[in-house]
Motif scaffolding. Structure first.
Motif, PDB file in Angstrom:
ATOM      1  N   GLU A   1      -3.087  27.437  50.313  1.00  0.00           N
ATOM      2  CA  GLU A   1      -3.640  26.952  49.045  1.00  0.00           C
ATOM      3  C   GLU A   1      -4.321  28.067  48.254  1.00  0.00           C
ATOM      4  O   GLU A   1      -4.563  27.928  47.054  1.00  0.00           O
ATOM      5  N   PHE A   2      -4.626  29.176  48.925  1.00  0.00           N
ATOM      6  CA  PHE A   2      -5.279  30.303  48.261  1.00  0.00           C
ATOM      7  C   PHE A   2      -4.282  31.412  47.928  1.00  0.00           C
ATOM      8  O   PHE A   2      -4.676  32.545  47.651  1.00  0.00           O
ATOM      9  N   GLY A   3      -2.990  31.106  47.957  1.00  0.00           N
ATOM     10  CA  GLY A   3      -1.965  32.108  47.697  1.00  0.00           C
ATOM     11  C   GLY A   3      -2.182  32.841  46.391  1.00  0.00           C
ATOM     12  O   GLY A   3      -2.663  32.264  45.405  1.00  0.00           O
ATOM     13  N   ASP A   4      -1.828  34.124  46.366  1.00  0.00           N
ATOM     14  CA  ASP A   4      -2.101  35.007  45.224  1.00  0.00           C
ATOM     15  C   ASP A   4      -1.309  34.571  43.995  1.00  0.00           C
ATOM     16  O   ASP A   4      -0.079  34.619  43.986  1.00  0.00           O
ATOM     17  N   LYS A   5      -2.028  34.156  42.961  1.00  0.00           N
ATOM     18  CA  LYS A   5      -1.393  33.732  41.703  1.00  0.00           C
ATOM     19  C   LYS A   5      -1.721  34.692  40.561  1.00  0.00           C
ATOM     20  O   LYS A   5      -1.706  34.312  39.402  1.00  0.00           O
ATOM     21  N   GLY A   6      -2.040  35.934  40.896  1.00  0.00           N
ATOM     22  CA  GLY A   6      -2.287  36.933  39.859  1.00  0.00           C
ATOM     23  C   GLY A   6      -3.733  37.350  39.775  1.00  0.00           C
ATOM     24  O   GLY A   6      -4.620  36.697  40.334  1.00  0.00           O
ATOM     25  N   PRO A   7      -4.013  38.475  39.052  1.00  0.00           N
ATOM     26  CA  PRO A   7      -5.347  39.085  39.072  1.00  0.00           C
ATOM     27  C   PRO A   7      -6.463  38.229  38.502  1.00  0.00           C
ATOM     28  O   PRO A   7      -7.629  38.487  38.773  1.00  0.00           O
ATOM     29  N   TRP A   8      -6.128  37.193  37.701  1.00  0.00           N
ATOM     30  CA  TRP A   8      -7.193  36.376  37.128  1.00  0.00           C
ATOM     31  C   TRP A   8      -7.412  35.074  37.887  1.00  0.00           C
ATOM     32  O   TRP A   8      -8.264  34.278  37.508  1.00  0.00           O
ATOM     33  N   ALA A   9      -6.668  34.864  38.961  1.00  0.00           N
ATOM     34  CA  ALA A   9      -6.925  33.687  39.801  1.00  0.00           C
ATOM     35  C   ALA A   9      -8.285  33.867  40.466  1.00  0.00           C
ATOM     36  O   ALA A   9      -8.575  34.934  41.016  1.00  0.00           O
ATOM     37  N   PRO A  10      -9.151  32.850  40.427  1.00  0.00           N
ATOM     38  CA  PRO A  10     -10.507  33.043  40.961  1.00  0.00           C
ATOM     39  C   PRO A  10     -10.554  33.262  42.473  1.00  0.00           C
ATOM     40  O   PRO A  10     -11.460  33.905  42.972  1.00  0.00           O
TER      41      PRO A  10
ATOM     42  N   TYR B   1     -13.070  46.094  28.766  1.00  0.00           N
ATOM     43  CA  TYR B   1     -12.891  46.045  30.225  1.00  0.00           C
ATOM     44  C   TYR B   1     -11.764  45.095  30.622  1.00  0.00           C
ATOM     45  O   TYR B   1     -10.985  45.388  31.534  1.00  0.00           O
ATOM     46  N   ARG B   2     -11.632  43.991  29.919  1.00  0.00           N
ATOM     47  CA  ARG B   2     -10.539  43.058  30.212  1.00  0.00           C
ATOM     48  C   ARG B   2      -9.179  43.745  30.018  1.00  0.00           C
ATOM     49  O   ARG B   2      -8.257  43.567  30.813  1.00  0.00           O
ATOM     50  N   ASP B   3      -9.058  44.561  28.954  1.00  0.00           N
ATOM     51  CA  ASP B   3      -7.794  45.239  28.680  1.00  0.00           C
ATOM     52  C   ASP B   3      -7.506  46.343  29.692  1.00  0.00           C
ATOM     53  O   ASP B   3      -6.342  46.699  29.936  1.00  0.00           O
ATOM     54  N   TYR B   4      -8.569  46.891  30.289  1.00  0.00           N
ATOM     55  CA  TYR B   4      -8.401  47.913  31.321  1.00  0.00           C
ATOM     56  C   TYR B   4      -7.521  47.404  32.453  1.00  0.00           C
ATOM     57  O   TYR B   4      -6.727  48.165  33.027  1.00  0.00           O
ATOM     58  N   PHE B   5      -7.629  46.114  32.778  1.00  0.00           N
ATOM     59  CA  PHE B   5      -6.842  45.577  33.883  1.00  0.00           C
ATOM     60  C   PHE B   5      -5.347  45.679  33.605  1.00  0.00           C
ATOM     61  O   PHE B   5      -4.549  45.938  34.510  1.00  0.00           O
ATOM     62  N   GLN B   6      -4.951  45.488  32.350  1.00  0.00           N
ATOM     63  CA  GLN B   6      -3.551  45.614  31.994  1.00  0.00           C
ATOM     64  C   GLN B   6      -3.089  47.059  32.159  1.00  0.00           C
ATOM     65  O   GLN B   6      -2.016  47.330  32.700  1.00  0.00           O
ATOM     66  N   VAL B   7      -3.919  47.996  31.702  1.00  0.00           N
ATOM     67  CA  VAL B   7      -3.614  49.419  31.878  1.00  0.00           C
ATOM     68  C   VAL B   7      -3.529  49.755  33.370  1.00  0.00           C
ATOM     69  O   VAL B   7      -2.643  50.496  33.816  1.00  0.00           O
ATOM     70  N   GLN B   8      -4.445  49.194  34.141  1.00  0.00           N
ATOM     71  CA  GLN B   8      -4.486  49.450  35.586  1.00  0.00           C
ATOM     72  C   GLN B   8      -3.195  49.007  36.264  1.00  0.00           C
ATOM     73  O   GLN B   8      -2.612  49.745  37.070  1.00  0.00           O
ATOM     74  N   GLN B   9      -2.724  47.816  35.940  1.00  0.00           N
ATOM     75  CA  GLN B   9      -1.496  47.306  36.551  1.00  0.00           C
ATOM     76  C   GLN B   9      -0.315  48.199  36.209  1.00  0.00           C
ATOM     77  O   GLN B   9       0.490  48.547  37.084  1.00  0.00           O
ATOM     78  N   GLN B  10      -0.203  48.581  34.944  1.00  0.00           N
ATOM     79  CA  GLN B  10       0.922  49.415  34.519  1.00  0.00           C
ATOM     80  C   GLN B  10       0.870  50.790  35.180  1.00  0.00           C
ATOM     81  O   GLN B  10       1.900  51.334  35.598  1.00  0.00           O
ATOM     82  N   ALA B  11      -0.338  51.359  35.282  1.00  0.00           N
ATOM     83  CA  ALA B  11      -0.477  52.682  35.885  1.00  0.00           C
ATOM     84  C   ALA B  11      -0.118  52.644  37.367  1.00  0.00           C
ATOM     85  O   ALA B  11       0.582  53.537  37.874  1.00  0.00           O
ATOM     86  N   ARG B  12      -0.564  51.614  38.054  1.00  0.00           N
ATOM     87  CA  ARG B  12      -0.275  51.542  39.486  1.00  0.00           C
ATOM     88  C   ARG B  12       1.207  51.322  39.753  1.00  0.00           C
ATOM     89  O   ARG B  12       1.765  51.854  40.711  1.00  0.00           O
TER      90      ARG B  12
END
Length: 361
Positions: free
Chosen positions: A124-133, A337-348
């Motif tokens: 039930e806690f399966g990863d649904k993306g970086p904004w899943a709580p 900071y919220r937009d940084y996460f998008q940059v982070q995903q693309q960079a990784r």
């Protein structure tokens, strides 16, 4: 500095499995014992890098009780040591931090209980993306990485809103207490870091919106790996946020890169390991570097680590603090900071440093 790991070439024929087939490294390791690991987990190309063991004892230690002292000279000395640790190392250990040994042990015990739950109970806690709580998963960035990593994780957003799994019983309550105490330590460290930069003690907190900032509570599990010479628990990376405060069980595995050498981190009893993270490098205009680190494996013991990432408010525009660039050029772009996460995903996904994407010129 180590280049991003690539897939290891070998004439052996391990099971033809991929990360998409393995929802839990713990379950896979429990079921397969000493069997060869899947080739998709080969992340070490030419054996381990040389480790500079003679430098391990040089990692700075900050006595938190001196940082919070009312004695002006003791406090000033602690601030100076803190600034030096951030500038020269990007990592330090914090002793006398005021979080009880009992609470730290309870958090670790409950974290073990969570990872020991049956796989079906954790679905039930399966990863649904970086904004899943709340998200439970494996590897590092399985949806895009070419090689995978030998770890299971639980990642929970615990501030500004507190989320947490409802099982095992008591984990949520212990985690709430621990996350708030860690946040208070991080806040005080940030005040000292602000002073070490020649700013008012509240400057960094106010500039980053820290009191409404994002906190991510992570529980990493690294089961014994039959072939630790081939795999990593986590690749070389830096952390998001301002400061990461980490506690681990008694099994080593964290390595940091200092002067292009890998160094084992051997924590003092009951200390917190603190990493300078990406946003602190940005707001300090490069004076304090985000530390490159990785997790290595062993074939005998389960390692667990509990890092809490403490960062700015998501809607804050993060760039160098204006007072620090009055007499020097800004080195980093300003980005929400919220937009940084998008940059982070693309960079990784591109095996780049996210900070390279934010640097000017």
């Amino acid at each position: 500095m180590a280049s991003p790991p690539t897939i290891y070439a070998s004439s052996s024929k391990p099971p033809k499995l991929h990360a998409s087939d393995i929802g839990s490294i713990k379950a896979f390791a429990d079921a397969n014992g000493l069997s060869p690991i899947p080739s998709s987990y080969y992340s070490i190309v030419e054996g381990r890098d040389d480790v500079a063991d003679h430098l391990a004892s040089s990692i700075p230690v900050i006595d938190f009780s001196l940082l919070t002292s009312d004695h002006p000279q003791l406090h000033a000395n602690a601030v100076s040591q803190l600034g030096k640790a951030c500038a020269e190392w990007g990592i330090f250990m914090v002793t006398n931090h005021g979080i009880s040994e009992k609470l730290m042990e309870e958090v670790m015990n409950k974290a073990h209980e969570f990872h020991n739950l049956p796989v079906e109970e954790k679905k039930e806690f399966g990863d649904k993306g970086p904004w899943a709580p709340i998200r439970h998963g494996t590897s590092f960035l399985p949806q895009g990485e070419k090689v995978h990593y030998w770890r299971d994780h639980l990642k929970v957003l615990t501030f500004p809103q507190f989320n947490f799994p409802h099982k095992p019983p008591g984990f949520k309550e212990v985690a709430y207490d621990y996350s708030r105490k860690i946040r208070a330590v991080a806040r005080t460290l940030l005040q000292g870091i602000s002073e070490s930069l020649g700013l008012e003690s509240k400057a960094l907190m106010e500039f980053t919106g820290f009191d409404s900032g994002l906190q991510v509570f992570i529980v990493n599990l690294y089961p014994p790996c039959p072939q630790p010479e081939l795999a990593l628990g986590l690749p070389p990376h830096t952390d998001q946020g301002l400061l990461t405060l980490l506690y681990q069980n008694g099994i080593g595995g964290l390595q940091v890169n200092h002067d292009d050498k890998w160094i084992n981190v051997n924590p003092l009893p009951n200390c917190l390991i603190v990493n300078v993270a990406d946003q602190l490098e940005v707001v300090s205009n490069g004076k304090y570097k985000s530390i490159l680190h990785r997790a290595i494996l062993n074939n005998k013991h389960t390692r667990m680590s509990i890092p809490l990432l403490n960062g700015p408010k998501l809607e804050k525009e993060i760039g160098p603090v204006p007072e620090l660039v009055e007499k020097e050029e800004p080195l980093y772009k300003t980005i929400k900071y919220r937009d940084y996460f998008q940059v982070q995903q693309q960079a990784r996904l591109a095996n780049k440093s996210v900070l390279d994407e934010l640097r000017l010129n």
